[in-house]
Write an enzyme that holds these catalytic residues in place. Structure first.
Site, mmCIF file in Angstrom:
data_model
loop_
_atom_site.group_PDB
_atom_site.id
_atom_site.type_symbol
_atom_site.label_atom_id
_atom_site.label_comp_id
_atom_site.label_asym_id
_atom_site.label_seq_id
_atom_site.Cartn_x
_atom_site.Cartn_y
_atom_site.Cartn_z
ATOM 1 C CG HIS A 237 -1.845 1.165 1.272
ATOM 2 N ND1 HIS A 237 -3.092 1.148 0.700
ATOM 3 C CD2 HIS A 237 -1.705 2.407 1.820
ATOM 4 C CE1 HIS A 237 -3.686 2.318 0.896
ATOM 5 N NE2 HIS A 237 -2.861 3.095 1.577
ATOM 6 C CD GLU A 238 1.685 3.648 3.587
ATOM 7 O OE1 GLU A 238 2.004 4.727 3.045
ATOM 8 O OE2 GLU A 238 0.587 3.473 4.150
ATOM 9 C CG HIS B 143 0.402 6.215 -0.851
ATOM 10 N ND1 HIS B 143 -0.694 6.724 -1.497
ATOM 11 C CD2 HIS B 143 -0.085 5.535 0.237
ATOM 12 C CE1 HIS B 143 -1.799 6.379 -0.848
ATOM 13 N NE2 HIS B 143 -1.452 5.650 0.195
#
Length: 362
Positions: free
Chosen positions: A17-18, A21
């Site tokens: 998920h990170e 980004h």
């Protein structure tokens, strides 16, 4: 190994998920100061190419930090490579990339299941009904049922096996509100007999347990790559639909469904049991949690990606950002909500763990 597998899966989902980004920012030339897994003090950290990579103490998520998040940075606030100075479309991509990464990961994992485990080809029932989940303070929990139990008898009669056994049990529960049922349980090689009284919900009985036929799912090698992709698409669509339905039910009927919400401790406990059900369960667990994480982060709540996206949309409609004090109040309220909810869920989950009950002598 089960607990370790579940923890590693949750860590993988956070990292992916990170990383979404992070990569969306770096690939657009946007400045990034740190990539973090967890919150709080750093346990391990390494500086590379101007970015700090850190593993932190509290494993409840992660974050990517940008220079504008740090008040003591010495970068010109007009620097075009700062996230805040980029067009709305580029900033929107950075915000959405975490959700997109989790969605893609879920699909890739389901494809991996087809390649590694195979395509489902039937179910071999072994007899009885497997308890896969128990809702707290409901009839099943009060009777002492636990996930992993196999129900093999009802009122002195064997249940048999397969979907017929599940249906027999469900019918008996529904037709016996507020009436005692005697169920036989097989647990770790022992057979127990316990009374259970279904709750009366509008004239229909309910025990608050998730049930499935006890047995083993069979798999075969895929005929070709297209079959793997087709099966992954079907499973992905089914998990996505159920996840959306589950969140919608939680939002629209929170009073009755709040007790079913689980936190990280309960998720790890569930994941720890999956290796006993075969390798495919770990793939499905990973895809399910990844999709849930994507949907959760897409909700328009403070501190979540959806909340950040709402602020971005408002900025696009107004032609300028909201005043900084309003944005800060929005984000701070989200932080308090997130930390409070995490604490409540952890305490709630821990108090329900069967291991804790055993250690306390119950």
């Amino acid at each position: 190994m089960g607990v370790l597998s579940a923890l590693l899966i949750l860590a993988l989902l956070v990292v992916v998920h990170e990383a979404g980004h992070f990569l969306a920012a770096v690939c657009q030339g946007i400045r990034v100061t740190s990539f973090n897994v967890g919150f709080g003090p750093a346990l391990l950290q390494k500086q590379r190419n101007g970015v700090l990579y850190a593993l932190r103490l509290i494993p409840l998520g992660g974050f990517v930090a940008f220079p504008e998040d740090e008040p003591d940075n010495d970068i010109d606030p007009r620097d075009p490579d700062l996230l805040k100075n980029r067009p709305l479309s580029q900033r929107g991509l950075v915000i959405a990339a975490g959700v997109i990464a989790n969605v893609i990961l879920a699909w890739v994992v389901l494809v991996g299941q087809g390649l590694v485990v195979g395509i489902p080809s039937g179910f071999s029932a072994t007899g009885g009904v497997l308890v896969t989940g128990v809702q707290p303070q409901q009839a099943a929990a009060r009777a002492g049922l636990e996930p992993g139990d196999t129900l093999i008898g009802l009122n002195g009669q064997p249940l048999g096996g397969g979907s017929t056994a599940v249906q027999t049990l469900v019918d008996a529960v529904k037709s016996s509100p507020s009436q005692e049922l005697q169920v036989e349980i097989k647990r770790q090689g022992e057979t127990l007999s316990v009374p259970m009284i279904p709750a009366d919900l509008g004239g229909s009985g309910r025990i608050g347990a998730q049930l499935q036929p006890a047995g083993v799912e069979n798999f075969r090698r895929p005929a070709n790559p297209l079959e793997v992709i087709s099966r992954a698409n079907r499973d992905f669509a089914a998990i996505w639909t159920r996840t959306i339905d589950g969140f919608w039910t939680l939002i629209t009927n929170f009073g009755e469904t709040a007790s079913q919400v689980s936190g990280p401790v309960k998720i790890v406990e569930m994941g720890a049991r999956l290796p006993e059900q075969g390798g495919s369960s770990l793939f499905l667990f990973t895809a399910l949690i990844s999709i849930n994480l994507a949907v959760l982060n897409a909700l328009p709540l403070p501190m979540l990606d959806g909340g950040q996206f709402v602020l971005l949309l408002i900025e696009g409609l107004r032609g300028r950002p909201l005043p900084e004090r309003i944005q800060m109040a929005f984000m701070q309220s989200g932080l308090v909500l997130l930390l409070g909810l995490s604490a409540v869920l952890i305490v709630k989950d821990t108090s329900q763990l069967s291991l804790v009950r055993q250690l306390m002598g119950n």
